[in-house]
Write an enzyme that holds these catalytic residues in place. Structure first.
Site, PDB file in Angstrom:
ATOM      1  N   CYS A  30      -3.555   2.983  -5.247  1.00 15.98           N
ATOM      2  CA  CYS A  30      -2.857   3.815  -4.267  1.00 15.98           C
ATOM      3  C   CYS A  30      -1.443   4.181  -4.707  1.00 15.98           C
ATOM      4  O   CYS A  30      -0.962   5.285  -4.427  1.00 15.98           O
ATOM      5  CB  CYS A  30      -2.813   3.095  -2.915  1.00 15.98           C
ATOM      6  N   HIS A  44      -3.416   9.154   1.485  1.00 22.41           N
ATOM      7  CA  HIS A  44      -3.398   7.961   0.638  1.00 22.41           C
ATOM      8  C   HIS A  44      -4.782   7.692   0.077  1.00 22.41           C
ATOM      9  O   HIS A  44      -5.791   8.201   0.584  1.00 22.41           O
ATOM     10  CB  HIS A  44      -2.904   6.750   1.441  1.00 22.41           C
ATOM     11  N   HIS A  57       0.856  -1.177   0.000  1.00 19.60           N
ATOM     12  CA  HIS A  57       0.000   0.000   0.000  1.00 19.60           C
ATOM     13  C   HIS A  57       0.901   1.238   0.000  1.00 19.60           C
ATOM     14  O   HIS A  57       1.983   1.225   0.584  1.00 19.60           O
ATOM     15  CB  HIS A  57      -0.914  -0.010   1.231  1.00 19.60           C
TER      16      HIS A  57
END
Length: 316
Positions: free
Chosen positions: A115, A44, A32
């Site tokens: 992301c 994010h 991530h």
């Protein structure tokens, strides 16, 4: 890694971060990404509820405490795309500004807007996701193997003749071997120089599924062989793809380096295989993408599918 060790590692990384740094959170099958903006906060692209695995379309750009996002996973600073792709990053203050300007933005696509794409856009104004690229590459490799098996021997031979005609001295040549590839340097006159089996161009174990260059363990030698003796009945490709990121020698120098190694004995699957040899001849860097895939376990095509499936943004 023990929880205490992970926490110590994350504390150390956090203390080194500057606003504008890209941050990578290691998950089980994917990573991530976010942008650090200071004061222990990260911006994010994440799921609305922070937990969902199946509501990716409801993703939103949000600000959270970096340690809350890290949870039980390792945190890393990763600004490597600058060097890897030769990109020029915005100033750190501008990166923070760009990330902040997207707060509340919704939308998600695993292939085009995940992301990692978001963090890359904030820093470079280019949406790049190495995870997607690597997954697609692995899937493509699997498809090429399947396609090769589906082609008739005559079609394979016709394709290989076309490749041979396109080769120029110094080109790197990739020979399909099913679950791996054999590599060589084209030196002209329908000949290649390669690290191969001591028993001949094909080697005594060329079909062994646990080898990369067609030899086992230390039984390897740099040889000069006819292209057709090496190609066998599988497809071959010209592959100078590393030219995009590495500086290469001029063709005469590549050939000279390859020829200078003829008769050199030695082989190591991880550190000195046929791809390492070909890479050294052209770039003066011993690099093997196959080993990298093998070591990380991502050589399996199913892993590529698993990564894409797991590249959700739930759980942050």
């Amino acid at each position: 890694m023990a929880m205490a060790s992970i926490q110590d590692h994350n504390d150390s990384v956090l203390s080194s971060l500057e606003p504008g740094d890209q941050v990578e959170f290691e998950r089980a099958l994917y990573c991530h990404w976010g942008v650090y903006i200071g004061d222990g906060n990260v911006i994010h692209l994440a799921s609305v509820d922070g937990q969902s695995f199946n509501k990716a379309e409801k993703a939103v750009v949000r600000k959270d405490k970096i340690m809350d996002v890290a949870g039980n996973s390792r945190l890393n600073k990763n600004n490597s795309k600058e060097e890897k792709y030769g990109l020029k990053a915005y100033s750190k203050s501008e990166i923070v500004k760009r990330a902040t300007s997207q707060l509340g933005r919704t939308g998600y696509n695993v292939f085009a807007s995940n992301c990692e794409h978001f963090a890359s856009w904030c820093c470079y104004d280019i949406e790049i996701s190495d995870q997607v690229r690597d997954s697609i590459q692995l899937t493509t490799m699997a498809a090429e193997i399947f396609f090769n098996l589906e082609m008739s021997p005559r079609e394979v031979q016709r394709q290989n003749r076309t490749v041979l005609k396109s080769l120029t001295e110094g080109d790197l040549v990739q020979f399909d071997r099913g679950v791996y590839s054999h590599w060589a340097v084209y030196v002209g006159g329908n000949e290649v120089v390669h690290l191969s089996g001591v028993d001949g161009a094909m080697g005594s174990h060329m079909g062994h599924s646990c080898t990369i260059s067609g030899v086992e363990y230390g039984k390897g030698i740099v040889r000069r062989d006819n292209f057709w003796d090496v190609v066998s009945d599988r497809m071959v490709h010209k592959n100078n793809s590393k030219d995009e990121e590495l500086e290469h020698f001029d063709p005469p120098e590549i050939v000279r380096r390859a020829l200078s190694q003829i008769g050199e004995v030695g082989y190591n699957l991880i550190f000195k295989n046929c791809e390492h040899f070909a890479s050294w001849c052209r770039y003066n860097i011993e690099q093997s993408d196959q080993v990298e895939y093998l070591v990380t376990g991502s050589i399996l095509a199913l892993m590529a599918v698993a990564i894409l499936a797991a590249l959700h943004i739930g759980g942050q």
